[in-house]
Design a protein around this motif. Structure first.
Motif, PDB file in Angstrom:
ATOM      1  N   ALA A  16       2.836   0.464   1.812  1.00  0.00           N
ATOM      2  CA  ALA A  16       3.526   1.757   1.788  1.00  0.00           C
ATOM      3  C   ALA A  16       4.065   2.077   0.395  1.00  0.00           C
ATOM      4  N   ALA A  17       4.168   1.047  -0.442  1.00  0.00           N
ATOM      5  CA  ALA A  17       4.803   1.238  -1.745  1.00  0.00           C
ATOM      6  C   ALA A  17       3.808   1.506  -2.873  1.00  0.00           C
ATOM      7  N   THR A  18       2.546   1.217  -2.646  1.00  0.00           N
ATOM      8  CA  THR A  18       1.538   1.510  -3.664  1.00  0.00           C
ATOM      9  C   THR A  18       0.301   2.049  -2.964  1.00  0.00           C
ATOM     10  N   SER A  19      -0.317   3.033  -3.573  1.00  0.00           N
ATOM     11  CA  SER A  19      -1.505   3.560  -2.914  1.00  0.00           C
ATOM     12  C   SER A  19      -2.740   2.764  -3.301  1.00  0.00           C
ATOM     13  N   ARG A  20      -2.577   1.820  -4.232  1.00  0.00           N
ATOM     14  CA  ARG A  20      -3.718   0.965  -4.567  1.00  0.00           C
ATOM     15  C   ARG A  20      -3.320  -0.490  -4.579  1.00  0.00           C
ATOM     16  N   HIS A  21      -3.493  -1.120  -3.454  1.00  0.00           N
ATOM     17  CA  HIS A  21      -3.282  -2.560  -3.454  1.00  0.00           C
ATOM     18  C   HIS A  21      -4.616  -3.209  -3.808  1.00  0.00           C
ATOM     19  N   GLY A  22      -4.550  -4.428  -4.308  1.00  0.00           N
ATOM     20  CA  GLY A  22      -5.797  -5.080  -4.699  1.00  0.00           C
ATOM     21  C   GLY A  22      -5.617  -6.573  -4.802  1.00  0.00           C
ATOM     22  N   GLY A  23      -6.584  -7.215  -5.428  1.00  0.00           N
ATOM     23  CA  GLY A  23      -6.505  -8.656  -5.617  1.00  0.00           C
ATOM     24  C   GLY A  23      -6.477  -9.395  -4.306  1.00  0.00           C
ATOM     25  N   TYR A  24      -5.596 -10.356  -4.198  1.00  0.00           N
ATOM     26  CA  TYR A  24      -5.496 -11.145  -2.969  1.00  0.00           C
ATOM     27  C   TYR A  24      -4.604 -10.467  -1.947  1.00  0.00           C
TER      28      TYR A  24
END
Lengths: 90, 450
Positions: free
Chosen positions: B323-331
């Motif tokens: 909810a806090a970032t529109s682009r999560h990534g990585g692990y």
């Protein structure tokens, strides 16, 4: 950097607000908002300050406020307004 | 901005001062696709030139943002295009010599720029070997021995292609030889991966995927200490309330990561990639994922109930973070490295076994991480550990990894010191029975879709 949140936490005693405000005034930093309360038996004060006309960098201001905090026996923390806003305002 | 709330301001300050809130890693991904050359000397020159050009200001900019925001940023790193691709034209004629030239070039550039680590000495071998992959695989131990900052990875499996069991065995051989050449320490910079994310900021597995822009910034968040403090304060609330509070905390932590990433990317004039929603522990007191799990309700991390506790934690972190970032990534997972998490290291002397750790990784990445095992552990056994973790990855679709240290001369129960943020850990016991499957060739096929 235009605005910062200055947070002061410690045991209440006379002169805390004056001590912190004096440093801000000396460097032409304007206080836009200020509130204080007692949290878990500790004095807590938070100020929103404007540094756009200041004659020091945030780094220098932080060092100076930390030094004054030490003299007054309180913790003084300076963070960018955006950190507060990111965490607490959706 | 509306009026300031004293409690909120104090909360932010306490997170940073008492609970070790920090941004764990700012990693600049840099494409080296335009640096490939059949001539190793030219390859070296182009690589160093591009990295100094693109990443030259990284450390200064990150320190500037840290100072300005008043939030600590622990690591600055670089991730590059998998070296198996960059080295290919030169490796065709010169093989290992070309790969080692590239390893030296990356380490030199990393030192000059002033980053802690540079990742991407990578072989992408989940579905087979190319000339470039061979050159990387053959040189990992020597490359890690002669460099300080270089991180190597071997991508042995992918949910779409299955597990390359020959690659698993070669990764295990690389781990073993690296341990022998570097007294174990080099193994902290070597990881075998399944479903490797192409935009993680975390080492040792970071590389810059070929679908990424020329350069971008990825950010890894931290904050186990903050989550632990929240759980402690809550006391015996029901599971839903607990989940909700962890979620709120993850949201706040992630927003700080997003803020830092945006600002660093803007100043560097590159794109802002993703935020890795991971809880990354440190050996520091209180900054432990194991202690969070114990706070949820375990006598010692690794006892029955640990997998359930970890599942609850992970789900809350992901929901709050997303909810806090529109682009999560990585692990985007909780890390449960043994040596880097003082609580995990303690638990490894109590309830935690290697087998329970593997079970826990079925609900979170990044697998068997920073685990010290006896130095005389056979290659086949290490390969078996990697294959099991790869199977969990292929079956679940999650990234999984093995970063394991067969410490020369050490036996179960001995202490092994890695130093600094890498921490220390007891040597964990490994089964005496070994897999015999690695006499077979080929791959384990991908999972049939559900």
């Amino acid at each position: 950097m235009t605005r910062a949140v200055v947070t002061v936490i410690g045991v209440d005693r006379p002169g805390i607000v004056a001590g912190v405000s004096r440093v801000l005034a000396e460097h032409n930093v304007n206080i836009e908002d200020i509130s204080q309360t007692v949290l878990r038996d500790l004095f807590a004060m938070v100020m929103l300050v404007d540094l756009s006309e200041a004659d020091v960098s945030v780094k220098e201001l932080r060092r100076e406020l930390e030094r004054v905090g030490e003299e007054l026996g309180v913790d003084v923390v300076v963070q960018h307004e955006d950190v507060y806003r990111a965490m607490h305002r959706v | 901005m509306g009026r300031l709330d004293v409690e909120e301001a104090v909360e932010t300050v306490e997170m940073v001062r008492r609970m070790n809130l920090d941004v764990r890693a700012v990693t600049l991904g840099v494409s080296l696709l335009d640096c490939a050359s059949p001539d190793p000397g030219e390859l070296r020159e182009r690589v160093v030139g591009k990295l100094l050009d693109v990443a030259g200001d990284l450390v200064e900019v990150v320190e500037e943002v840290e100072e300005e925001l008043g939030v600590p940023i622990v690591h600055k790193r670089i991730a590059v295009t998998p070296c198996c691709l960059i080295v290919a034209p030169a490796a065709r004629e010169l093989g290992e010599e070309a790969a080692l030239e590239l390893a030296d070039a990356l380490d030199e550039a990393a030192g000059e720029v002033g980053v802690d680590f540079i990742g991407g000495y990578t072989a992408l071998v989940y579905d087979g070997f190319t000339t470039g992959d061979e050159a990387i695989l053959d040189t990992i131990p020597e490359a890690l021995e002669r460099t300080e900052r270089l991180c190597a990875s071997v991508v042995v499996a992918d949910e779409r292609y299955g597990i390359n069991m020959e690659a698993v065995k070669r990764a295990a051989e690389a781990v073993k030889e690296t341990a022998e050449r570097t007294d174990g320490l080099g193994c902290a910079r070597l990881v075998a991966l399944a479903n490797a994310p192409e935009n993680t900021p975390f080492m040792a597995g970071a590389f810059h995927g070929v679908g990424q822009p020329d350069a971008c910034v990825n950010v890894g968040i931290s904050g186990p200490g903050v989550v632990r403090a929240v759980i402690e304060e809550l006391g015996d609330v029901d599971f839903r309330t607990l989940h909700d509070e962890i979620k709120r905390t993850a949201f706040k932590i992630t927003r700080v990561g997003e803020l830092v990433g945006r600002r660093v990317a803007e100043r560097l004039g590159v794109e802002f990639g993703a935020v890795d929603l991971s809880l990354a522990p440190t050996p520091e007191e209180g900054d432990s994922v194991a202690e969070i799990l114990e706070g949820i309700g375990l006598e010692s991390c690794g006892c029955p109930g640990s997998t359930a506790a970890l599942h609850l934690l992970m789900d809350a972190v992901k929901k709050g973070g997303a909810a806090a970032t529109s682009r999560h990534g990585g692990y985007s997972e909780a890390f449960i490295p043994v040596s880097e998490d003082a609580g995990m290291a303690r638990a490894a002397r109590e309830a935690l076994t290697l087998e329970k750790l593997e079970a826990m990784t079925a609900v979170c990445s990044v697998g068997i991480d920073m685990v010290v095992i006896p130095g005389d552990t056979p290659v086949e056994t290490i390969a078996g550990i990697i294959a099991d973790e790869a199977a969990i990855g292929v079956a679940t679709g999650k990234p999984t990894a093995v970063r394991i240290i067969p410490a020369p001369g050490k036996e179960p129960g001995d202490e092994f010191e890695l130093g600094g943020l890498l921490g220390k850990a007891p040597v964990m016991d490994v089964s005496d029975y070994r897999p015999t499957m690695f006499r077979r060739r080929g791959r384990v096929p991908p999972k049939f879709p559900r």
